[in-house]
Write an enzyme that holds these catalytic residues in place. Structure first.
Site, mmCIF file in Angstrom:
data_model
loop_
_atom_site.group_PDB
_atom_site.id
_atom_site.type_symbol
_atom_site.label_atom_id
_atom_site.label_comp_id
_atom_site.label_asym_id
_atom_site.label_seq_id
_atom_site.Cartn_x
_atom_site.Cartn_y
_atom_site.Cartn_z
ATOM 1 N N HIS A 16 57.128 -41.222 -61.847
ATOM 2 C CA HIS A 16 56.310 -40.074 -61.778
ATOM 3 C C HIS A 16 56.458 -39.029 -60.553
ATOM 4 C CE1 HIS A 16 53.486 -41.298 -64.811
ATOM 5 N NE2 HIS A 16 53.323 -42.443 -64.374
ATOM 6 N N GLU A 120 50.450 -51.830 -69.662
ATOM 7 C CA GLU A 120 49.583 -50.442 -69.619
ATOM 8 C C GLU A 120 49.465 -49.736 -71.104
ATOM 9 O OE1 GLU A 120 51.760 -48.087 -66.742
ATOM 10 O OE2 GLU A 120 53.454 -48.528 -67.607
ATOM 11 N N ASP A 146 46.549 -46.519 -67.045
ATOM 12 C CA ASP A 146 47.073 -46.116 -68.137
ATOM 13 C C ASP A 146 46.430 -46.825 -69.313
ATOM 14 O OD1 ASP A 146 50.028 -44.738 -68.420
ATOM 15 O OD2 ASP A 146 49.765 -45.599 -66.523
#
Length: 234
Positions: A16, A120, A146
């Protein structure tokens, strides 16, 4: 700075955040120089992504969205020499820049590099017993954020996420696999530890900076407001 204040490890987030191979390499170098453990959350389970950070000397990888036992087997293979398919190069930082024999390098790296699967997705929760049974998998990370979104919830503490967390912990504990989770509070970490979670990521660099900046700003604003009130009363 994180090493100086006493943290055990950091996670470099390539999934990310805006880290490339060179910037990741620099952070790993700093971690090794200061004795701080260093894991990298790679972009995905591509063997090239895993190979890159392990050659730089990372202590292990967190691999996002491991949804099946097959994917777990693939990421373990990508990180291992003798029992897997990791590409060999002796002249990397991980190989002490060519100073080790082939046998020693393979032995050291297979013993050193951790492979952690990020759980996740609902599919991963359904397949969790098979995932944690993967030979060579060192741990799982419970991605409650998530999972919250995947279950169409907006709070990490929602019932489906709690149930999924417990299911992951129970399966990993039974398989003697380490369990890691993100926790932003001591109370939450205590609850997770009582469940069986064994390692914690406690903040992001953005969160640490934001919270410290916010607290300092509020302190100064409150001080100046008090000073103004005293002045207005004269």
């Amino acid at each position: 700075m994180l090493a100086v204040v006493g943290y055990d490890f950091v996670v470099i987030d390539q999934e990310h955040a805006a880290f490339n191979r060179e910037s990741t390499d620099h952070i790993i170098l700093a971690c090794r120089a200061s004795g701080l453990g260093c894991l990298v959350r790679v972009q995905n389970g591509d063997p090239a992504c895993i190979l890159s950070v392990l050659d730089c000397g990372a202590d292990g990888v967190l691999v996002p969205h491991v949804t099946t036992a097959k994917k777990a087997q693939e990421i373990v293979s990508a990180a291992r020499y003798n029992s897997g398919s990791r590409g060999y190069s002796p002249t990397t930082r991980a190989g002490n820049f060519g100073s080790k024999s082939i046998a020693q390098h393979l032995q050291d790296e297979d013993a050193r590099a951790l492979v952690i699967a990020m759980i996740e997705d609902p599919e991963a929760v359904e397949d969790i017993s098979e995932i944690v049974a993967t030979p060579g998998l060192d741990g799982v990370f419970i991605g409650r954020g998530d999972l919250t979104v995947a279950y169409s919830e907006v709070k990490p503490g929602s019932a489906p996420v709690k149930a999924a967390t417990m299911r992951i912990v129970e399966a990993a504990t039974a398989a003697n696999v380490a369990i890691c989770a993100m926790s932003g509070s001591v109370a939450d970490a205590d609850t997770l530890a009582d469940m069986g979670v064994t390692a914690f990521i406690v903040a992001s660099d953005q969160t640490l900076l934001r919270d410290a900046a916010k607290a300092q700003l509020q302190d100064f604003q409150n001080s100046f407001l008090k000073q103004r009130d005293r002045t207005d009363g004269l």
